[in-house]
Design an enzyme around this catalytic site. Structure first.
Site, short mmCIF file in Angstrom:
data_model
loop_
_atom_site.label_atom_id
_atom_site.label_comp_id
_atom_site.label_asym_id
_atom_site.label_seq_id
_atom_site.Cartn_x
_atom_site.Cartn_y
_atom_site.Cartn_z
N ARG A 159 21.43 39.94 52.85
CA ARG A 159 22.47 39.41 54.38
C ARG A 159 23.67 39.37 53.71
O ARG A 159 24.26 38.61 52.20
CB ARG A 159 21.90 37.89 54.19
CG ARG A 159 23.19 37.12 55.62
CD ARG A 159 22.20 35.94 55.98
NE ARG A 159 22.32 34.76 55.01
CZ ARG A 159 22.51 33.62 54.54
NH1 ARG A 159 22.54 33.08 56.08
NH2 ARG A 159 23.05 32.38 53.89
N PHE A 166 16.52 27.76 62.39
CA PHE A 166 16.51 27.47 60.37
C PHE A 166 15.73 26.35 60.12
O PHE A 166 15.24 25.06 60.78
CB PHE A 166 17.97 26.86 60.75
CG PHE A 166 18.47 27.20 58.58
CD1 PHE A 166 18.80 27.33 57.82
CD2 PHE A 166 18.35 25.90 58.29
CE1 PHE A 166 19.27 27.42 56.66
CE2 PHE A 166 18.91 24.79 57.05
CZ PHE A 166 19.30 26.34 56.23
N TYR A 169 30.45 23.69 55.23
CA TYR A 169 30.58 24.07 53.95
C TYR A 169 30.91 25.96 54.28
O TYR A 169 31.16 26.18 53.13
CB TYR A 169 29.35 23.40 53.25
CG TYR A 169 28.54 23.61 53.31
CD1 TYR A 169 27.58 24.11 53.65
CD2 TYR A 169 28.08 22.56 53.79
CE1 TYR A 169 26.35 24.54 53.81
CE2 TYR A 169 27.20 22.18 54.08
CZ TYR A 169 25.45 23.11 54.10
OH TYR A 169 24.25 23.28 54.64
N LYS A 170 30.15 26.61 54.98
CA LYS A 170 29.82 27.76 55.27
C LYS A 170 31.87 27.79 56.02
O LYS A 170 32.54 28.47 55.27
CB LYS A 170 29.38 27.90 56.45
CG LYS A 170 27.73 27.80 56.04
CD LYS A 170 27.00 27.79 56.89
CE LYS A 170 25.95 27.48 56.96
NZ LYS A 170 25.16 27.59 55.36
N ASP A 172 22.53 24.13 67.44
CA ASP A 172 22.82 23.84 65.90
C ASP A 172 24.18 25.08 65.47
O ASP A 172 23.76 26.42 65.74
CB ASP A 172 21.58 24.02 65.17
CG ASP A 172 22.16 24.37 63.44
OD1 ASP A 172 23.51 24.06 62.87
OD2 ASP A 172 21.30 23.76 62.70
#
Length: 404
Positions: A378, A126, A228-229, A203
């Site tokens: 995605r 990321f 928050y995912k 991560d």
């Protein structure tokens, strides 16, 4: 395909997590939401928790609320540790953003091996992870090495081995690749990293709440992740940070703030860190967002990570089955691992017009998915609130979009 539609209804009827859909606020947008690994939906528990914090705590208690607000970062950290991270208490704290926490743990890890001058990461990881590493390397005159992996498959220890030597200080790696969904074996990577005396930072932003995690058993040194995912903590909800207990007393945390100071209210002129995981705190914790996350986690923990993982695997398997039937003939390529144990909670499909197709999906079919450069669509069903029918409808809509 009508028979397939009937099969979806059967799968939804048999789904043991189906009742959890009612735990989320009514969706008035009319959108088929398949972007749960970017931002989770709002649960009723999260909304109720934050409203209670506003009306009863802030509204009534005022500053007296700090009699219990100060413990939220630790209490929620222990909940994450026990329910979702496979860690004993006292090793996880919730505070700041993933980026800030990543900076803190990389610098803390380096403080344990200060004579080493090399940082190592995956070029396909990321952007924030890479940018933070670049900044640290430049500011501290360190060398940053990148390995270039096969993005669509898990990273293995042999990928790192040629780059590891006794000058490597810290290795940073995501457990799940943000584009492909490839699931990396952190335990295997940790063993290889530790064989040269380096430290591993994981991560977990795209894995927490989607796959089982065992930080203690896998011998991970440090880890960070967002909430928050798949945890549905809301936009801007604070991140978490894990530091293995045996390392905490020796490390140096680089951002010295008031909330990590020993005897905080003596206002002493010199900084002395508190013992334990609390030394990773910096400034005032975001109480309202912590309360929202606290409420959101009740739903996730009630469902349980094993049941969430089982449904997630079945839904991504379904997406791949449908891909083979209706997307592959239109020039799509599967850009995720086919094998379930090698896959996280989302799947990607590669197409030359991926960005345009993502826009068409929302505009013409009311299906909301993600585009990721350079050419990926995605799909991320969230097992708490996504039905099998929604996965089916999303893939079929993508097929119609490319036909148009």
């Amino acid at each position: 395909m009508s028979g397939m539609g009937s099969k979806m209804l059967e799968l939804d009827d048999e789904d043991e997590l189906k009742d959890f859909r009612a735990c989320f606020v009514d969706d008035r947008s009319g959108v088929n939401y398949l972007d749960g690994n970017s931002l989770g939906r709002l649960s009723r528990a999260a909304r109720d928790s934050i409203m209670t914090a506003i009306d009863q705590e802030w509204g009534v208690e005022l500053i007296r609320g700090w009699e219990h607000w100060g413990e939220l970062s630790f209490a929620i950290g222990d909940t994450l540790a026990a329910e979702l991270l496979g860690a004993a208490s006292g090793q996880v704290v919730v505070a700041d953003s993933t980026s800030v926490n990543l900076y803190k743990v990389i610098m803390a890890a380096h403080s344990l091996v200060p004579d080493r001058r090399v940082l190592l990461a995956d070029l396909n990881d990321f952007p924030t992870d890479r940018y933070i590493l670049e900044g640290i390397a430049k500011a501290n005159r360190m060398e940053l090495r990148f390995i270039a992996t096969a993005m669509d498959e898990p990273v293995v220890a042999d990928d790192f081995a040629p780059y590891l030597d006794d000058d490597v200080a810290v290795v940073v790696l995501s457990q799940v690749n943000y584009r492909s969904g490839a699931l990396n074996d952190l335990a295997q990577i940790a063993y290889t990293v530790h064989s040269v005396g380096a430290m591993l930072v994981g991560d977990l932003s795209h894995s927490v709440g989607a796959v089982p995690i065992a930080l203690d058993d896998d011998d991970i040194d440090f880890a960070v992740g967002c909430t928050y995912k798949y945890l549905n903590g809301g936009p801007g909800s604070p991140a978490f940070l894990y530091a293995r207990r045996r390392l905490q007393a020796e490390l140096t945390q680089p951002i010295w703030g008031w909330f990590s100071a020993r005897d905080q209210f003596t206002m002493a002129p010199g900084y002395e860190p508190v013992a334990g995981i609390g030394r990773f705190l910096v400034g005032t914790p975001p109480v309202l967002q912590l309360r929202a996350l606290e409420g959101a986690l009740t739903v996730v923990c009630e469902a349980g990570i094993e049941r969430l993982r089982a449904k997630s695997l079945r839904q991504t398997e379904l997406a791949i089955e449908l891909f083979e039937q209706v997307l592959a003939p239109h020039g799509f390529r599967l850009a995720s691992p086919r094998l379930g144990p090698e896959r996280g909670g989302h799947v990607s499909f590669e197409h030359p017009h991926a960005q345009e197709l993502t826009s068409i999906l929302l505009r013409d079919h009311r299906v909301l998915v993600d585009y990721r450069a350079p050419n990926r669509v995605r799909f991320a069903p969230s097992p708490l609130y996504t039905s099998f029918a929604q996965v089916y409808e999303g893939i079929m809509a993508l097929a119609k979009a490319v036909e148009s």
